[in-house]
Design an enzyme around this catalytic site. Structure first.
Site, PDB file in Angstrom:
ATOM      1  NE  ARG A 181     -13.622  -3.761  -7.276  1.00 36.33           N
ATOM      2  CZ  ARG A 181     -12.655  -2.870  -7.129  1.00 36.33           C
ATOM      3  NH1 ARG A 181     -11.396  -3.275  -6.983  1.00 36.33           N
ATOM      4  NH2 ARG A 181     -12.929  -1.571  -7.116  1.00 36.33           N
TER       5      ARG A 181
ATOM      6  CG  ASP B 272     -11.380 -13.929  -8.929  1.00 34.81           C
ATOM      7  OD1 ASP B 272     -11.125 -12.721  -9.083  1.00 34.81           O
ATOM      8  OD2 ASP B 272     -10.943 -14.609  -7.982  1.00 34.81           O
TER       9      ASP B 272
ATOM     10  NE  ARG C 230     -10.425 -19.385  -7.039  1.00 34.15           N
ATOM     11  CZ  ARG C 230      -9.938 -18.849  -8.167  1.00 34.15           C
ATOM     12  NH1 ARG C 230     -10.223 -17.581  -8.491  1.00 34.15           N
ATOM     13  NH2 ARG C 230      -9.176 -19.569  -8.961  1.00 34.15           N
TER      14      ARG C 230
END
Length: 233
Positions: free
Chosen positions: A35, A37, A185
């Site tokens: 998944r 972003d 991140r």
């Protein structure tokens, strides 16, 4: 709007399912390996679908790519066993984050790499990344809303200089069995502090052990991140 199907906004899963229905006249659910972003890129996302179509995989690959919008392409297609699941069968995912480390940002890379003009200490970054290897609780780098266990096993963690179109870049590569929400991140945001010599290697290691997200660095923008590949048994 990311990879996972959403009510509002284009997604990779949604576009794949629409293209599949146009090709086969059957509405089937696509399952994705990871998944990602909104704004994150992928070179090696994997999807699977259960189908009764008689088309061969070569035809499926070419036809889906022709139907899909310009920002998605099917690179390869395979027949797999009925037990295969793109997400649950995966044993490793490889991510790369790109930093444009040129004195002047490259306009050609503005959507593909995070520009950091200041010189970063690559040796220190690699020293900090070495502490990520192995099985750890990565709660310090988990995004808001993370559910379930935060323990992951990291098998690759390195930073290396590369060059694209004459522009100096840093490629931060991290591979693990699975990733937490915003994990890469958040790690990169903390590594930038190490690269600026604002945080030492020992402090980075202590942060990992402390499992406190509030003590880590900022979440860097999504456009520098790439899902490079997904591995299966």
């Amino acid at each position: 709007a990311g990879s996972q199907l959403q009510a509002n906004g284009r997604t990779v899963q949604g576009e794949l399912e629409q293209a599949w229905e146009q090709l086969t006249q059957a509405h089937e659910r696509m399952h994705l390996a990871g998944r990602t972003d909104a704004g994150v890129h992928a070179r090696g996302q994997v999807a699977n679908v259960w189908t009764e179509t008689q088309r061969d995989v070569g035809t499926i690959q070419r036809a889906l790519t022709a139907i899909l919008p310009h920002d998605i392409a099917v690179r390869e297609a395979w027949d797999v066993s009925s037990e295969f699941h793109a997400r649950h069968t995966a044993i490793r995912r490889d991510y790369r984050f790109l930093i444009d480390n040129g004195r002047v940002a490259s306009p050609l890379l503005r959507h593909h790499a995070l520009h950091v003009a200041r010189q970063l200490d690559v040796a220190a970054i690699n020293g900090a990344m070495a502490t990520l290897l192995g099985t750890h609780d990565f709660a310090a780098f988990a995004g808001a809303g993370q559910e379930g266990t935060t323990v992951r096993t990291c098998s690759v963690a390195r930073c290396q200089p590369i060059e694209v179109w004459g522009q100096p870049l840093l490629a931060i590569d991290i591979a693990a069995n699975a990733f937490l929400r915003h994990m890469v991140r958040n790690i990169v945001g903390t590594l930038l502090q190490v690269g600026d010599n604002k945080r030492g290697i020992e402090d980075f290691a202590a942060l990992l052990e402390a499992r406190d997200r509030r003590k880590a660095g900022d979440t860097v923008p999504a456009h520098g991140l790439y899902l490079m590949s997904v591995s299966y048994p």
